[in-house]
Design a protein around this motif. Sequence first.
Motif, PDB file in Angstrom:
ATOM      1  N   GLY A 608       0.831  -1.200   0.000  1.00 26.00           N
ATOM      2  CA  GLY A 608       0.000   0.000   0.000  1.00 26.00           C
ATOM      3  C   GLY A 608       0.862   1.245   0.000  1.00 26.00           C
ATOM      4  N   LEU A 609       0.220   2.390  -0.159  1.00 26.85           N
ATOM      5  CA  LEU A 609       0.923   3.670  -0.225  1.00 26.85           C
ATOM      6  C   LEU A 609       0.310   4.635   0.782  1.00 26.85           C
ATOM      7  N   GLU A 610       1.176   5.376   1.493  1.00 29.62           N
ATOM      8  CA  GLU A 610       0.729   6.343   2.487  1.00 29.62           C
ATOM      9  C   GLU A 610       1.598   7.594   2.438  1.00 29.62           C
ATOM     10  N   ARG A 611       0.985   8.717   2.780  1.00 28.39           N
ATOM     11  CA  ARG A 611       1.737   9.943   3.032  1.00 28.39           C
ATOM     12  C   ARG A 611       2.132   9.922   4.500  1.00 28.39           C
ATOM     13  N   THR A 612       3.431  10.054   4.758  1.00 33.75           N
ATOM     14  CA  THR A 612       3.929   9.819   6.114  1.00 33.75           C
ATOM     15  C   THR A 612       4.860  10.936   6.574  1.00 33.75           C
ATOM     16  N   ILE A 613       5.172  10.875   7.884  1.00 31.76           N
ATOM     17  CA  ILE A 613       6.214  11.702   8.493  1.00 31.76           C
ATOM     18  C   ILE A 613       7.168  10.755   9.192  1.00 31.76           C
ATOM     19  N   ILE A 614       8.458  10.837   8.840  1.00 28.96           N
ATOM     20  CA  ILE A 614       9.450   9.971   9.464  1.00 28.96           C
ATOM     21  C   ILE A 614      10.473  10.832  10.194  1.00 28.96           C
ATOM     22  N   GLY A 615      11.227  10.194  11.078  1.00 28.11           N
ATOM     23  CA  GLY A 615      12.278  10.902  11.800  1.00 28.11           C
ATOM     24  C   GLY A 615      13.550  11.010  10.974  1.00 28.11           C
ATOM     25  N   SER A 616      14.664  11.314  11.643  1.00 31.70           N
ATOM     26  CA  SER A 616      15.947  11.465  10.959  1.00 31.70           C
ATOM     27  C   SER A 616      16.531  10.093  10.658  1.00 31.70           C
ATOM     28  N   PRO A 617      16.744   9.753   9.381  1.00 35.72           N
ATOM     29  CA  PRO A 617      17.324   8.442   9.074  1.00 35.72           C
ATOM     30  C   PRO A 617      18.815   8.399   9.388  1.00 35.72           C
ATOM     31  N   LYS A 618      19.315   7.202   9.641  1.00 33.22           N
ATOM     32  CA  LYS A 618      20.746   6.985   9.840  1.00 33.22           C
ATOM     33  C   LYS A 618      21.405   6.926   8.462  1.00 33.22           C
ATOM     34  N   ALA A 619      22.373   7.803   8.204  1.00 38.44           N
ATOM     35  CA  ALA A 619      23.008   7.891   6.891  1.00 38.44           C
ATOM     36  C   ALA A 619      24.187   6.938   6.807  1.00 38.44           C
ATOM     37  N   LEU A 620      24.185   6.076   5.772  1.00 41.60           N
ATOM     38  CA  LEU A 620      25.282   5.141   5.506  1.00 41.60           C
ATOM     39  C   LEU A 620      25.681   5.252   4.043  1.00 41.60           C
ATOM     40  N   SER A 621      26.966   5.056   3.780  1.00 43.63           N
ATOM     41  CA  SER A 621      27.409   4.926   2.390  1.00 43.63           C
ATOM     42  C   SER A 621      27.208   3.482   1.952  1.00 43.63           C
ATOM     43  N   PHE A 622      27.357   3.225   0.653  1.00 41.15           N
ATOM     44  CA  PHE A 622      27.214   1.855   0.155  1.00 41.15           C
ATOM     45  C   PHE A 622      28.267   0.946   0.783  1.00 41.15           C
ATOM     46  N   ASP A 623      29.467   1.452   0.913  1.00 38.52           N
ATOM     47  CA  ASP A 623      30.527   0.640   1.535  1.00 38.52           C
ATOM     48  C   ASP A 623      30.220   0.385   3.007  1.00 38.52           C
ATOM     49  N   ASP A 624      29.716   1.397   3.708  1.00 35.45           N
ATOM     50  CA  ASP A 624      29.368   1.219   5.130  1.00 35.45           C
ATOM     51  C   ASP A 624      28.290   0.149   5.292  1.00 35.45           C
ATOM     52  N   ALA A 625      27.256   0.212   4.430  1.00 39.02           N
ATOM     53  CA  ALA A 625      26.181  -0.773   4.524  1.00 39.02           C
ATOM     54  C   ALA A 625      26.695  -2.169   4.203  1.00 39.02           C
ATOM     55  N   THR A 626      27.556  -2.288   3.205  1.00 38.08           N
ATOM     56  CA  THR A 626      28.110  -3.598   2.847  1.00 38.08           C
ATOM     57  C   THR A 626      28.940  -4.167   3.987  1.00 38.08           C
ATOM     58  N   ASN A 627      29.803  -3.337   4.581  1.00 38.33           N
ATOM     59  CA  ASN A 627      30.633  -3.799   5.700  1.00 38.33           C
ATOM     60  C   ASN A 627      29.784  -4.182   6.908  1.00 38.33           C
ATOM     61  N   LEU A 628      28.725  -3.421   7.140  1.00 41.38           N
ATOM     62  CA  LEU A 628      27.867  -3.701   8.286  1.00 41.38           C
ATOM     63  C   LEU A 628      27.115  -5.022   8.100  1.00 41.38           C
ATOM     64  N   LEU A 629      26.761  -5.354   6.858  1.00 40.93           N
ATOM     65  CA  LEU A 629      26.070  -6.614   6.584  1.00 40.93           C
ATOM     66  C   LEU A 629      27.021  -7.812   6.676  1.00 40.93           C
ATOM     67  N   GLU A 630      28.283  -7.586   6.348  1.00 42.87           N
ATOM     68  CA  GLU A 630      29.232  -8.697   6.298  1.00 42.87           C
ATOM     69  C   GLU A 630      29.997  -8.904   7.601  1.00 42.87           C
ATOM     70  N   ILE A 631      29.979  -7.910   8.484  1.00 40.29           N
ATOM     71  CA  ILE A 631      30.724  -8.017   9.727  1.00 40.29           C
ATOM     72  C   ILE A 631      30.030  -8.968  10.692  1.00 40.29           C
ATOM     73  N   ASP A 632      30.798  -9.592  11.550  1.00 40.82           N
ATOM     74  CA  ASP A 632      30.236 -10.472  12.567  1.00 40.82           C
ATOM     75  C   ASP A 632      29.428  -9.660  13.567  1.00 40.82           C
ATOM     76  N   SER A 633      28.301 -10.203  14.013  1.00 40.24           N
ATOM     77  CA  SER A 633      27.392  -9.464  14.903  1.00 40.24           C
ATOM     78  C   SER A 633      28.063  -9.050  16.202  1.00 40.24           C
ATOM     79  N   GLN A 634      29.041  -9.827  16.661  1.00 43.44           N
ATOM     80  CA  GLN A 634      29.708  -9.500  17.919  1.00 43.44           C
ATOM     81  C   GLN A 634      30.611  -8.277  17.798  1.00 43.44           C
ATOM     82  N   ASN A 635      31.022  -7.964  16.574  1.00 43.51           N
ATOM     83  CA  ASN A 635      31.931  -6.830  16.374  1.00 43.51           C
ATOM     84  C   ASN A 635      31.210  -5.543  15.965  1.00 43.51           C
ATOM     85  N   VAL A 636      29.879  -5.569  16.002  1.00 39.99           N
ATOM     86  CA  VAL A 636      29.115  -4.386  15.608  1.00 39.99           C
ATOM     87  C   VAL A 636      29.097  -3.392  16.768  1.00 39.99           C
TER      88      VAL A 636
END
Length: 884
Positions: A608-636
């Motif tokens: 579905g589609l809605e008009r919304t208000i959201i808060g401030s998103p957390k900004a990540l670069s593509f490399d940051d997101a890739t590293n965060l997905l590949e890193i071990d959960s204990q090292n986050v």
Amino acid sequence: TTFRGTSSGSLKGCNDIMTLLLLLLLLCLLVSLSAAFQFQIHSQRSRRLERTRHTTTPLFAFNEYGTESIRNILKQYGFAGRLVTLNHDDLSERPLPAELYDKGTWKLCLIKGLKLPSSSKADVVKPPLLQVLVMDDNGLFAENKVVDIGQCTFIWSDFNKSFHISTTDELVKTLQSKYSEAFQSLQSNILTTEDAMQNLYNGRIANRSRPPAKHHRYAPLTKKQIPKIAAKFPQFNHLEELLRNLVKVGEDRSSRMVDSVLAMDYLYTDFCREGDDESLVRRVIAATVLTEDATSGGRFKRRSCQFVECSSIIADGICKSTTLVNGGWIALDPSVRAGTEGRKFAAATKQPKDANTSSPVLTAADERIAHRLECLAMGDVWKNDKSENDDEEKSLELDVREALSSMALPLTADGATRALVQLGRWSQNDVENKNKKAKVIEPWSAEVIDAARKLVSFRERRQVEIASAKKKSKGKPSLIDGRVDLSSLPCVCVDAKRATFRDDSIGIRLRSSTGRKVTPASKWEILIHIADVSNIYYDGNEAQFKLLREAAERRGQSRYDLPFGPLHLLPPKALSALALSTDDNSANECVTVWAYIDERDGRLIEAGLERTIIGSPKALSFDDATNLLEIDSQNVPKSLTNTRAIITVAERNLSLWSQRRTERSETAQKREKRLATKEFISQELRAAGNVARDDGVGGSFQRSRGHRLVDSSLDLYAVAITSLMKQKKKPVPRAAGSGVDRGGRLGTAPLRRYIDGMCQKQAIAVLCGHGKPLSLDECKEASKLASRASDTVANLRSTKKRDGSTNNKQRGALHKVARHISSTGARKLKAVSSGHNNEVVILGTGAVARCRGVKGTLKGGEKLLIEVITIDPEKGLLDVRLTS
């Protein structure tokens, strides 16, 4: 002494008399010759008049000498290929389709018969009239008319041979059906026509300049020969005019004439068998594109059908048959076309400005020149393919050069800037810096910049209003001005490192917290937020926002590949106000798609589609997101724990959906192949020394896990909107190449593309009840405006010259190719097509070249074997051709 003196005087007098007699004799001779010459001319004129006077049936005068005599002349000089003979009996049984020119546009018609003109003079050949059935604006054959031959642009003379339709009723139904299908195709998947039409134009101009072959069985016709040939026939004036028109167009082998059949080969690269229904749809689309290009592109000019001869009368004023030279569209001479458009543009800058803006009203051709001037002002330089001169002035396109010359401005980036300021498209402002005033050029008019400031103030007031409404709700989920408050849910914005304005983010929430009745197979609700730009597109807003909408409409899309910096869709102040803010405690207005994906097989359960208000998103670069997905959960890090959880859940669900879609959708499979090809070519270019970037600019396309996460989320957003709008049976504005059959995105980049802002406006009007929905015609118009802007960009063959870095990369790749040829002696190399016209990338080196002798566009990702014809690394020259 007296005798000798007298004798000498007598001899001298005799000599004078003889000289005088000789002069008189010579004068008489000249008078006689002049009289004889005048008599001969008078006799020739008398014979012509006598012959004309004795021609009592001028319409059928050529029949005295036989039809074949005219045909033989046209065949002798290479004009027989466009001859068409219409027979009244055949037309009455099987009407012939034709393209009819009517009030600036084209209409499909059926030629049903021939009719004699109402009257004819003894010294004038009058062609017969055509009885036609014309299709109306609703795509129905409803009006019978009698038209001149000159109103026909192109007759589909091969139709009855290619399409075997037995009855007239069946023919009418087939054409009506395919005509409707063609225009639906144009609406749902607008073709990228600029490249195709420019390639067609270049091909016709190159064809015209080709020297005649010595081995051809016919010699070219010259203008001097025409009067002598025409004098052999009774109606010499008509034949002389006909031959002169044909010489302008060119004989069949080197003709500048194009038609819908030829245009199909350039618009479509895939094969379509002649006589298939698809070829009929394509021909209708090609006819439409040619007509529109003659208006906006300025490359072609209409050339109507021309009358040749007619046979005898049957009865009741009916002509038995007639022979015509088929018409079409003639490619204009480049210098004539460019010079005229450039001078018109210069004149437009001096015209009175519009009452509401500092810029004059420009035509489509003027807008194209203005856009090219903007690119030149930002450091972009493009070259003529045929030019081997590196001089910057000669590298400019002719219309831009003529426009600047007519305005007495230098042919440089500074000259282009001054032209735009003079036009009112750009503005010059005084800025104080350290107690000193400096002149600053803004790539926007003063009115647009003022409207951007007002938009900033408007958004600041909205922030205060939203904060006040949230206090009243005491932190509970509520509706604020018709928007769903999602500000308590965290979200993540993944974008390029260099991104200044962010327009999308991803979030999740538990299904159990939404209250939606969805199957338990989906635990999570995926949220995809896109920045809401409806403030400038919504009809109910203040008048100053209309200026921003018109500015976005003119520019069409942002450009990030210019040497002096980006050229944004809107002023940076306006984009900053509309973009997602990552500052703490800020509120962002968005258009959000919520979706549930079956976690077992990736099926999209509900959206579905809605008009919304959201808060401030957390900004990540593509490399940051890739590293965060590949890193071990204990090292986050603890500060990124929630962020990692959001992108991990989103990636798992979106990957399942993307995999299922790729397996089941042919469109998704084709798109996956295109992206894989693009990634492969990017790797080859990086091998040549290209700097690795993460935003896709300069051949830096990548598909890391961060890239794939964003790609799949935006794909889901587009698929959900398409499906929801289809359920409502409402049209959607689409950009060129973004049709359903190409898997194009929809409304995902409103800060960068005008068409996405219009799509968003339509989506929230239909699905959220905010504003008035666009009609089908308004959607078509928005699509045409967006396509025109994107086509203008596509037609600029830019060569970047920032510190010579681009040339050095190509030069390094060419040195690799030269060393390989020198060491092995092999000039045949493996390459892959980039999908851009006839461009290929040589494997292992990253060298880019264009293949000679290739008509149209090579299929992207196709592996080819090419032969190096010429290579000079220092000059940056590389000529190749396909081989086997």
